[in-house]
Design an enzyme around this catalytic site. Structure first.
Site, PDB file in Angstrom:
ATOM      1  N   ASP A 148      14.717   8.883  -4.933  1.00  0.00           N
ATOM      2  CA  ASP A 148      15.122   7.820  -4.017  1.00  0.00           C
ATOM      3  C   ASP A 148      15.467   6.543  -4.774  1.00  0.00           C
ATOM      4  O   ASP A 148      16.329   5.770  -4.347  1.00  0.00           O
ATOM      5  CB  ASP A 148      14.019   7.554  -2.997  1.00  0.00           C
ATOM      6  CG  ASP A 148      13.959   8.637  -1.916  1.00  0.00           C
ATOM      7  OD1 ASP A 148      14.935   9.408  -1.800  1.00  0.00           O
ATOM      8  OD2 ASP A 148      12.946   8.709  -1.199  1.00  0.00           O
TER       9      ASP A 148
ATOM     10  N   ARG B  52      -1.036 -16.450   5.510  1.00  0.00           N
ATOM     11  CA  ARG B  52      -1.730 -16.592   4.237  1.00  0.00           C
ATOM     12  C   ARG B  52      -2.187 -15.209   3.810  1.00  0.00           C
ATOM     13  O   ARG B  52      -2.809 -14.497   4.591  1.00  0.00           O
ATOM     14  CB  ARG B  52      -2.921 -17.546   4.346  1.00  0.00           C
ATOM     15  CG  ARG B  52      -2.543 -19.004   4.545  1.00  0.00           C
ATOM     16  CD  ARG B  52      -3.760 -19.867   4.828  1.00  0.00           C
ATOM     17  NE  ARG B  52      -3.418 -21.274   4.911  1.00  0.00           N
ATOM     18  CZ  ARG B  52      -2.937 -21.883   5.982  1.00  0.00           C
ATOM     19  NH1 ARG B  52      -2.738 -21.172   7.093  1.00  0.00           N
ATOM     20  NH2 ARG B  52      -2.660 -23.165   5.966  1.00  0.00           N
TER      21      ARG B  52
ATOM     22  N   TYR C 166       7.316   1.603   1.211  1.00  0.00           N
ATOM     23  CA  TYR C 166       6.231   0.631   1.076  1.00  0.00           C
ATOM     24  C   TYR C 166       5.670   0.241   2.439  1.00  0.00           C
ATOM     25  O   TYR C 166       4.454   0.076   2.614  1.00  0.00           O
ATOM     26  CB  TYR C 166       6.760  -0.591   0.331  1.00  0.00           C
ATOM     27  CG  TYR C 166       5.717  -1.588  -0.117  1.00  0.00           C
ATOM     28  CD1 TYR C 166       4.381  -1.217  -0.278  1.00  0.00           C
ATOM     29  CD2 TYR C 166       6.068  -2.901  -0.407  1.00  0.00           C
ATOM     30  CE1 TYR C 166       3.428  -2.128  -0.703  1.00  0.00           C
ATOM     31  CE2 TYR C 166       5.124  -3.821  -0.831  1.00  0.00           C
ATOM     32  CZ  TYR C 166       3.808  -3.438  -0.971  1.00  0.00           C
ATOM     33  OH  TYR C 166       2.868  -4.341  -1.390  1.00  0.00           O
TER      34      TYR C 166
ATOM     35  N   LYS D 130       5.167   1.972   5.069  1.00  0.00           N
ATOM     36  CA  LYS D 130       4.170   2.935   5.562  1.00  0.00           C
ATOM     37  C   LYS D 130       2.815   2.704   4.912  1.00  0.00           C
ATOM     38  O   LYS D 130       1.781   2.795   5.571  1.00  0.00           O
ATOM     39  CB  LYS D 130       4.626   4.367   5.321  1.00  0.00           C
ATOM     40  CG  LYS D 130       3.649   5.414   5.848  1.00  0.00           C
ATOM     41  CD  LYS D 130       4.127   6.828   5.587  1.00  0.00           C
ATOM     42  CE  LYS D 130       3.128   7.838   6.150  1.00  0.00           C
ATOM     43  NZ  LYS D 130       1.804   7.742   5.485  1.00  0.00           N
TER      44      LYS D 130
END
Length: 267
Positions: free
Chosen positions: A45, A152, A167, A169
């Site tokens: 990927d 924050r 990322y 998931k």
């Protein structure tokens, strides 16, 4: 047919790339590095992300095909030993037009990054992340020009539907079918206590919405657009929205998205 091949650089991917060139020459395909109709990504990927950004200025005119040389990839329809079959189908479609590939188009993420030193626009296939270099990120998140929250924490991830299995998931975000025109906002280790509060769950915004992230202190930040990293210390804001352009993939055989999800995560 005009084509181009981009491989990962490992020996197997390089060998497959050379094999593809030989088979393509036998079928009358023309190698074209400037304006190909089809771009073949051989690797993983990450290789597809590299191919996408290599041809970012020609996205409306190109369709991508992924050949995977490792584990299952979400952007790959083909395994290493299936290259001759892929060439046969591409050749049949090119000559007779009787076996046309199905072109699927997935939404992309458009970013407008405003800095004291200047502005820039980017397109992401998978995601955009904003993280702190030295410590806690302090950022105001607006949705449709209305303040939504003061964040924050370690950072924020904005993903496309096709990038929702990456990322996003791992941050607890939802997996979204890649044809849905939306973007997803997921927090990275947000601080939530009696003093500081964030939503604490991912948000899905439709294509006619936008989100602005404002830097709210002097801070060094790492901005990542897919695989491209940019370190900044003068960020003003980032506007995130579904892009007008879409990425195209040529499907020479069916490989439904939920089959990919099942094979990747359930086996």
């Amino acid at each position: 047919m005009r084509y181009y091949v981009l491989d990962r650089g490992d020996q197997l991917s390089v060998d497959l790339s050379e094999q593809f060139h030989k088979l393509a020459a036998q079928r009358g395909f023309r190698l074209d590095a400037e304006s190909p109709e089809i771009v073949i990504s051989i690797g993983g990927d990450g290789t597809m992300l590299h191919a996408f950004h290599t041809f970012i200025d020609h996205i409306p005119d190109i369709a991508f095909v992924g050949v995977h040389t490792g584990h299952l990839g979400f952007y790959a329809d083909w395994q290493a030993d299936e290259l001759p079959q892929l060439i046969d189908l591409m050749s049949s479609a090119s000559k007779s037009g009787s076996i046309r590939p199905r072109i699927v188009r997935y939404p992309l993420l458009e970013l407008e990054i405003h800095r004291k030193s200047g502005n820039a626009s980017y397109i992401a296939l998978n995601e955009f992340t904003l993280k702190g270099v030295d410590g806690t990120v302090v950022a105001q998140v607006d949705i449709n020009d209305q303040t939504f929250e003061m964040f924050r924490g370690d950072g924020i991830c904005i993903s496309t539907p096709s990038g929702s299995t990456a990322y996003n998931k791992s941050l607890g975000g939802a997996m979204v079918h890649p044809t849905i025109e939306a973007l997803q906002i997921a927090e990275i280790a947000s601080i939530n206590n009696r003093v500081f509060r964030t939503m604490g769950s991912p948000l899905l915004l439709p294509k006619h919405h936008h989100s602005d992230i404002f830097s709210r202190k002097e801070q060094r930040l790492l901005l990542t657009i897919d695989h491209v990293n940019i370190q900044v210390d003068d960020l003003i804001s980032v506007r995130c929205q579904v892009a007008k352009e879409k990425v195209s993939f040529a499907r020479y055989r069916p490989f439904p998205f939920w089959n990919r999800v099942r094979e990747a995560f359930l086996g």
